[in-house]
Design a protein around this motif. Structure first.
Motif, mmCIF file in Angstrom:
data_model
loop_
_atom_site.group_PDB
_atom_site.id
_atom_site.type_symbol
_atom_site.label_atom_id
_atom_site.label_comp_id
_atom_site.label_asym_id
_atom_site.label_seq_id
_atom_site.Cartn_x
_atom_site.Cartn_y
_atom_site.Cartn_z
ATOM 1 N N GLU A 143 -4.193 3.058 -4.158
ATOM 2 C CA GLU A 143 -3.091 2.379 -4.842
ATOM 3 C C GLU A 143 -3.269 0.851 -4.805
ATOM 4 O O GLU A 143 -3.070 0.148 -5.805
ATOM 5 N N ILE A 144 -3.645 0.350 -3.626
ATOM 6 C CA ILE A 144 -3.844 -1.104 -3.499
ATOM 7 C C ILE A 144 -5.001 -1.550 -4.374
ATOM 8 O O ILE A 144 -4.937 -2.585 -5.068
ATOM 9 N N LEU A 190 -9.394 -7.079 2.460
ATOM 10 C CA LEU A 190 -9.253 -5.620 2.547
ATOM 11 C C LEU A 190 -10.590 -4.957 2.830
ATOM 12 O O LEU A 190 -10.684 -3.996 3.608
ATOM 13 N N GLY A 208 -3.945 -1.622 -7.979
ATOM 14 C CA GLY A 208 -3.072 -2.762 -8.263
ATOM 15 C C GLY A 208 -3.850 -4.074 -8.309
ATOM 16 O O GLY A 208 -3.623 -4.917 -9.205
ATOM 17 N N LEU A 209 -4.789 -4.260 -7.372
ATOM 18 C CA LEU A 209 -5.569 -5.493 -7.363
ATOM 19 C C LEU A 209 -6.474 -5.587 -8.591
ATOM 20 O O LEU A 209 -6.624 -6.659 -9.192
ATOM 21 N N CYS A 253 -8.249 -0.821 2.559
ATOM 22 C CA CYS A 253 -7.858 -0.708 1.156
ATOM 23 C C CYS A 253 -7.572 0.744 0.813
ATOM 24 O O CYS A 253 -8.348 1.660 1.139
ATOM 25 N N THR A 254 -6.463 0.977 0.141
ATOM 26 C CA THR A 254 -6.088 2.312 -0.338
ATOM 27 C C THR A 254 -6.293 2.361 -1.845
ATOM 28 O O THR A 254 -6.397 1.307 -2.508
ATOM 29 N N SER A 280 -7.793 -11.516 -1.316
ATOM 30 C CA SER A 280 -7.178 -10.278 -0.823
ATOM 31 C C SER A 280 -8.194 -9.149 -0.792
ATOM 32 O O SER A 280 -8.245 -8.349 0.163
ATOM 33 N N PRO A 308 -11.283 2.517 -1.118
ATOM 34 C CA PRO A 308 -10.177 2.817 -0.210
ATOM 35 C C PRO A 308 -10.711 3.235 1.144
ATOM 36 O O PRO A 308 -11.747 3.889 1.246
#
Length: 338
Positions: free
Chosen positions: A218-219, A209, A222-223, A215-216, A205, A336
């Motif tokens: 937040e993402i 991204l 989380g990752l 990619c943000t 992932s 991001p």
């Protein structure tokens, strides 16, 4: 008492002698007749006696021949009975020898199977009754030997089967924690594989991204959080898996040493049984040579066991990700997208 002759009798005899003197030819003929009659009577008597003796001898000969013939018939009958008994005994011995040969030749493989079963007992699921078939086969073989073998061979076979049963029970006691350890190994291996699968998914992932620049923060957060959790889970599962494998190997090594000691004591009985079987089959056997060879083989096995350890089949876990790990090196910095 003899009666004396009277005067008239004496006078008559004298007259007879006078008459014979006056007729010499007639007297000679009379004398010759008397002599001939006497000779004939003697000859007839001799013939009768000779015939009687010959008849008696013939009767005795016939009786002797009859007795001898009877003895011969009785001897022939006894000899025929003995021959029949001998032939029956030989046939029985041949049948018994053939039966013993078949039983013994099928019992030896069962003995080898039982030894192999005990050697791999640490890898056997003892809760599965089908796995215990080698010991059952050895018990059946020992029972067959007890039926057709000589008493020393039968007793030795029963004793040996009992010894292997005792060794199995001791092994079960030493390996009683192995089933739970194996279950834990499978569990930790599955958990470790799942963690590695999740790590690979997260890395995939992250790569996607970064390549799409989508990619943000937040993402990325989380990752990163998921990646750290999976790394910790992987380490935890790997440590538990390694400990379970080491404990399993330790128990297996201890069992192997104890099994070698048990088999060293049992090998003397195995050699004795094999020599008894060879003796019943008419093969030349030297028990001392068998024991010497067994002792040498045990020494070689012990040397290999001490030098190399037993060849356990446990697989070491995969390397753990670390700062210098390729997995960690493949992890790109998450940025991001603008």
């Amino acid at each position: 008492m003899q009666t004396p002759l009277t005067f008239s009798q004496i006078t008559s005899m004298a007259s007879a002698f006078d008459w014979l003197a006056q007729n010499p030819a007639l007297a000679a003929g009379l004398i010759a007749g008397v002599v001939a009659l006497s000779v004939g009577l003697l000859t007839f008597t001799g013939v009768l006696l000779s015939n009687s003796h010959a008849m008696k001898r013939q009767v005795r000969q016939l009786q002797h021949d009859a007795m001898q013939s009877l003895r011969n018939r009785e001897h022939a009958s006894r000899q025929a009975d003995l021959n029949r008994e001998h032939a029956a005994d030989q046939a029985r011995i041949e049948r018994l020898t053939t039966l013993r040969r078949e039983v013994y030749l099928t019992a030896v493989p069962e003995l080898v199977k039982a030894q192999g079963f005990l050697a791999r007992l640490s890898k056997v699921d003892i809760t599965d009754l089908a796995q215990l078939s080698p010991l059952e086969g050895l018990a059946i073989a020992a029972s067959k030997i007890s039926v057709v073998g000589s008493q020393p061979t039968a007793l030795k076979a029963r004793r040996l089967s009992s010894r292997y049963g005792e060794t199995f029970l001791k092994g079960v006691g030493l390996l009683k924690s192995v089933p739970s350890l194996n279950a834990n190994i499978r569990l930790y291996q599955n958990l470790y594989d799942q963690s590695q699968s999740e790590i690979n998914r997260i890395l995939s992932s992250i790569t996607q991204l970064n390549e799409t620049n989508t990619c943000t923060p937040e993402i990325a957060e989380g990752l990163n959080r998921s990646f750290g959790i999976q790394i910790e889970n992987s380490k935890k599962h790997s440590t538990a898996l390694t400990q379970a494998i080491q404990e399993n190997n330790k128990i297996g090594l201890n069992y192997s040493k104890e099994l070698l000691n048990e088999l060293s004591q049992t090998s003397h009985e195995v050699d004795e049984l094999l020599c008894l079987i060879r003796g019943e089959l008419g093969l030349p056997t030297d028990l001392a040579e068998f024991r010497t060879q067994s002792a040498e083989a045990q020494d070689r096995i012990r040397t290999v066991l001490i030098g190399l350890g037993v060849g356990f089949e446990a697989v070491a876990p995969k390397p753990l990700p670390s700062a210098s790990d390729p997995v960690e090196a493949q992890r790109p910095d998450l940025q991001p997208s603008l």
